[in-house]
Write a protein that holds these residues in place. Structure first.
Motif, PDB file in Angstrom:
ATOM      1  N   LEU A  92       5.869 -10.487  -7.099  1.00 46.39           N
ATOM      2  CA  LEU A  92       5.202  -8.927  -6.993  1.00 46.39           C
ATOM      3  C   LEU A  92       5.911  -7.248  -7.709  1.00 46.39           C
ATOM      4  O   LEU A  92       6.065  -7.128  -6.512  1.00 46.39           O
ATOM      5  CB  LEU A  92       4.893  -8.753  -5.249  1.00 46.39           C
ATOM      6  CG  LEU A  92       3.735  -9.394  -4.554  1.00 46.39           C
ATOM      7  CD1 LEU A  92       4.081  -9.579  -3.381  1.00 46.39           C
ATOM      8  CD2 LEU A  92       2.103  -9.570  -5.253  1.00 46.39           C
ATOM      9  N   PRO A  93       5.611  -7.472  -9.072  1.00 44.08           N
ATOM     10  CA  PRO A  93       6.018  -6.493  -9.643  1.00 44.08           C
ATOM     11  C   PRO A  93       5.494  -5.036  -9.274  1.00 44.08           C
ATOM     12  O   PRO A  93       3.518  -5.122  -9.564  1.00 44.08           O
ATOM     13  CB  PRO A  93       6.619  -6.913 -10.773  1.00 44.08           C
ATOM     14  CG  PRO A  93       4.861  -7.740 -10.950  1.00 44.08           C
ATOM     15  CD  PRO A  93       5.070  -8.645  -9.883  1.00 44.08           C
ATOM     16  N   ASP A  94       5.242  -4.039  -9.343  1.00 47.31           N
ATOM     17  CA  ASP A  94       4.664  -2.286  -9.329  1.00 47.31           C
ATOM     18  C   ASP A  94       4.437  -2.502 -10.812  1.00 47.31           C
ATOM     19  O   ASP A  94       4.684  -3.227 -12.065  1.00 47.31           O
ATOM     20  CB  ASP A  94       5.213  -1.367  -8.868  1.00 47.31           C
ATOM     21  CG  ASP A  94       6.814  -0.678  -9.405  1.00 47.31           C
ATOM     22  OD1 ASP A  94       6.890  -1.557 -10.585  1.00 47.31           O
ATOM     23  OD2 ASP A  94       6.996   0.595  -9.534  1.00 47.31           O
ATOM     24  N   GLU A  95       3.409  -1.114 -11.066  1.00 48.53           N
ATOM     25  CA  GLU A  95       3.102  -1.062 -12.847  1.00 48.53           C
ATOM     26  C   GLU A  95       3.913  -1.214 -13.305  1.00 48.53           C
ATOM     27  O   GLU A  95       4.304  -2.023 -14.791  1.00 48.53           O
ATOM     28  CB  GLU A  95       2.624   0.346 -12.558  1.00 48.53           C
ATOM     29  CG  GLU A  95       1.066   0.354 -12.820  1.00 48.53           C
ATOM     30  CD  GLU A  95       0.156   1.152 -13.296  1.00 48.53           C
ATOM     31  OE1 GLU A  95      -0.437   1.369 -14.089  1.00 48.53           O
ATOM     32  OE2 GLU A  95       0.647   2.241 -13.019  1.00 48.53           O
ATOM     33  N   LYS A  96       5.309  -0.089 -12.993  1.00 48.52           N
ATOM     34  CA  LYS A  96       6.377   0.520 -14.259  1.00 48.52           C
ATOM     35  C   LYS A  96       7.600  -0.612 -15.056  1.00 48.52           C
ATOM     36  O   LYS A  96       7.657  -1.232 -15.528  1.00 48.52           O
ATOM     37  CB  LYS A  96       7.163   1.339 -13.805  1.00 48.52           C
ATOM     38  CG  LYS A  96       6.309   3.195 -13.645  1.00 48.52           C
ATOM     39  CD  LYS A  96       7.479   3.427 -13.463  1.00 48.52           C
ATOM     40  CE  LYS A  96       6.965   5.372 -12.862  1.00 48.52           C
ATOM     41  NZ  LYS A  96       7.438   5.916 -12.150  1.00 48.52           N
ATOM     42  N   SER A  97       6.914  -1.665 -13.745  1.00 55.59           N
ATOM     43  CA  SER A  97       7.935  -3.327 -13.384  1.00 55.59           C
ATOM     44  C   SER A  97       6.508  -4.462 -14.634  1.00 55.59           C
ATOM     45  O   SER A  97       8.313  -4.510 -15.390  1.00 55.59           O
ATOM     46  CB  SER A  97       8.432  -3.403 -12.530  1.00 55.59           C
ATOM     47  OG  SER A  97       9.102  -2.641 -11.960  1.00 55.59           O
ATOM     48  N   GLU A 149       0.636  -1.147  -0.157  1.00 57.29           N
ATOM     49  CA  GLU A 149       0.047  -0.440   0.342  1.00 57.29           C
ATOM     50  C   GLU A 149       1.030   1.343   0.382  1.00 57.29           C
ATOM     51  O   GLU A 149       0.038   2.276  -0.261  1.00 57.29           O
ATOM     52  CB  GLU A 149      -1.242  -0.265   1.479  1.00 57.29           C
ATOM     53  CG  GLU A 149      -2.122  -0.665   1.519  1.00 57.29           C
ATOM     54  CD  GLU A 149      -2.858  -0.967   2.387  1.00 57.29           C
ATOM     55  OE1 GLU A 149      -3.582  -1.741   2.668  1.00 57.29           O
ATOM     56  OE2 GLU A 149      -2.810   0.030   3.384  1.00 57.29           O
ATOM     57  N   LYS A 150       2.324   1.111   0.447  1.00 56.95           N
ATOM     58  CA  LYS A 150       3.205   2.400   0.496  1.00 56.95           C
ATOM     59  C   LYS A 150       3.668   2.383  -0.645  1.00 56.95           C
ATOM     60  O   LYS A 150       4.274   3.509  -0.524  1.00 56.95           O
ATOM     61  CB  LYS A 150       3.599   1.593   1.916  1.00 56.95           C
ATOM     62  CG  LYS A 150       2.847   2.109   3.224  1.00 56.95           C
ATOM     63  CD  LYS A 150       4.006   1.951   4.364  1.00 56.95           C
ATOM     64  CE  LYS A 150       3.047   1.764   5.781  1.00 56.95           C
ATOM     65  NZ  LYS A 150       3.795   1.399   6.341  1.00 56.95           N
ATOM     66  N   ASN A 151       4.157   1.666  -1.224  1.00 50.81           N
ATOM     67  CA  ASN A 151       5.188   1.129  -2.225  1.00 50.81           C
ATOM     68  C   ASN A 151       4.672   0.862  -4.132  1.00 50.81           C
ATOM     69  O   ASN A 151       4.948   1.610  -4.605  1.00 50.81           O
ATOM     70  CB  ASN A 151       5.815   0.784  -1.649  1.00 50.81           C
ATOM     71  CG  ASN A 151       7.265   0.839   0.214  1.00 50.81           C
ATOM     72  OD1 ASN A 151       6.966   2.409   0.078  1.00 50.81           O
ATOM     73  ND2 ASN A 151       7.564   0.182   0.395  1.00 50.81           N
ATOM     74  N   PHE A 152       4.122   0.152  -3.406  1.00 52.82           N
ATOM     75  CA  PHE A 152       3.255  -0.273  -5.354  1.00 52.82           C
ATOM     76  C   PHE A 152       2.243  -0.104  -5.717  1.00 52.82           C
ATOM     77  O   PHE A 152       1.044  -0.894  -4.991  1.00 52.82           O
ATOM     78  CB  PHE A 152       3.414  -2.251  -4.644  1.00 52.82           C
ATOM     79  CG  PHE A 152       4.814  -2.106  -4.052  1.00 52.82           C
ATOM     80  CD1 PHE A 152       6.525  -1.859  -4.257  1.00 52.82           C
ATOM     81  CD2 PHE A 152       4.450  -3.807  -3.582  1.00 52.82           C
ATOM     82  CE1 PHE A 152       7.866  -2.561  -3.816  1.00 52.82           C
ATOM     83  CE2 PHE A 152       5.799  -4.246  -2.911  1.00 52.82           C
ATOM     84  CZ  PHE A 152       6.979  -2.830  -2.323  1.00 52.82           C
ATOM     85  N   SER A 153       2.391   0.524  -6.004  1.00 54.39           N
ATOM     86  CA  SER A 153       0.778   1.238  -6.795  1.00 54.39           C
ATOM     87  C   SER A 153       0.511   0.139  -8.256  1.00 54.39           C
ATOM     88  O   SER A 153       1.777   0.159  -8.819  1.00 54.39           O
ATOM     89  CB  SER A 153       0.875   2.834  -6.935  1.00 54.39           C
ATOM     90  OG  SER A 153       0.133   2.975  -8.629  1.00 54.39           O
ATOM     91  N   LYS A 154      -0.569  -0.634  -7.949  1.00 52.75           N
ATOM     92  CA  LYS A 154      -0.765  -0.716  -9.233  1.00 52.75           C
ATOM     93  C   LYS A 154      -0.434  -1.728  -9.041  1.00 52.75           C
ATOM     94  O   LYS A 154       0.061  -2.570 -10.249  1.00 52.75           O
ATOM     95  CB  LYS A 154      -1.543  -0.175 -10.497  1.00 52.75           C
ATOM     96  CG  LYS A 154      -3.033   0.704 -10.146  1.00 52.75           C
ATOM     97  CD  LYS A 154      -2.940   1.026 -11.178  1.00 52.75           C
ATOM     98  CE  LYS A 154      -4.395   2.145 -10.833  1.00 52.75           C
ATOM     99  NZ  LYS A 154      -4.593   2.844 -12.398  1.00 52.75           N
ATOM    100  N   ALA A 155       0.316  -2.749  -8.305  1.00 50.38           N
ATOM    101  CA  ALA A 155       1.325  -4.358  -8.337  1.00 50.38           C
ATOM    102  C   ALA A 155       0.040  -5.167  -9.009  1.00 50.38           C
ATOM    103  O   ALA A 155      -0.994  -4.750  -8.480  1.00 50.38           O
ATOM    104  CB  ALA A 155       1.974  -4.657  -6.862  1.00 50.38           C
TER     105      ALA A 155
END
Length: 212
Positions: free
Chosen positions: A195-200, A163-169
């Motif tokens: 669990l990659p974030d959106e950019k990843s 919730e703190k770090n991974f937007s739309k993971a």
């Protein structure tokens, strides 16, 4: 590139590519783990869901597990989570002791954690090497924590971090089971969860999307 559609579901093309990457990654990891402990591994079908739905996954049982969290670094943001059944953890430690000079009963908690760290390092390296060969990316992780908790507590801590770090993971979850020489099986001994974030996700999917 759209990772999610208007209704909040993962785009079908993105889903297909992440599914294939999950297959490739857990397939290589299972071969490596099988060689490591001398048992055949059966791989489950990867599940691709928004990371926020990780807590809702019904197929994960509620037994006490070992949780190992690793964060991506350099080319990606996000995490890899290992959830290992306690019985399987004990089995890995026993087999490791048989192959070494130390007896299981002589090992303290630090020794056991070292065995699990090595297991996680070898498994994640195999997984990410396979995904890297498929995508052309070089992928690396670093350890964050290792804990013995019930699964709810482990997932609570991971989702708090997301919730703190991974937007739309996105969650790419694959389970595996072990098969003994006599044909007996032990189902669902562990999960490997990417669990990659959106950019990843875009970095992973983009080059492959162009080939579709």
């Amino acid at each position: 590139m759209k990772i999610y559609d208007e209704e909040g579901y993962i785009d079908s093309d993105v889903h297909e590519i992440l599914y294939e990457l999950g297959n490739v990654g857990i397939g290589m990891a299972s071969v490596t783990v099988g060689n490591m402990i001398g048992l055949r591994m059966n791989v489950g079908v990867p599940s691709i869901v928004p990371a926020k739905e990780l807590m809702k996954k019904e197929e994960m049982n509620k037994k006490r597990k070992a949780g190992i969290l690793m964060d991506f670094q350099r080319s990606m943001e996000g995490s890899m989570l290992f959830l290992l059944d306690e019985e399987f953890v004990n089995e890995v430690i026993e087999i490791t002791c048989k192959n070494g000079s130390m007896k299981a009963e002589e090992m303290d908690e630090t020794d056991k954690l070292s065995v699990l760290e090595e297991f996680a390092n070898i498994t994640s390296a195999a997984y990410l090497k396979a995904v890297g060969q498929y995508t052309g990316l070089r992928l690396f992780v670093k350890p964050v924590w290792m804990k013995f908790e019930c699964i709810d507590r482990l997932l609570d801590e991971v989702t708090d971090r997301m919730e703190k770090n991974f937007s739309k993971a996105v969650c790419v979850d694959a389970s595996y089971s072990i098969v003994y020489e006599d044909g007996n099986k032990k189902e669902d001994v562990g999960h490997v969860i990417m669990l990659p974030d959106e950019k990843s996700v875009e970095a992973l999917v983009g080059p492959l999307m162009d080939e579709m």
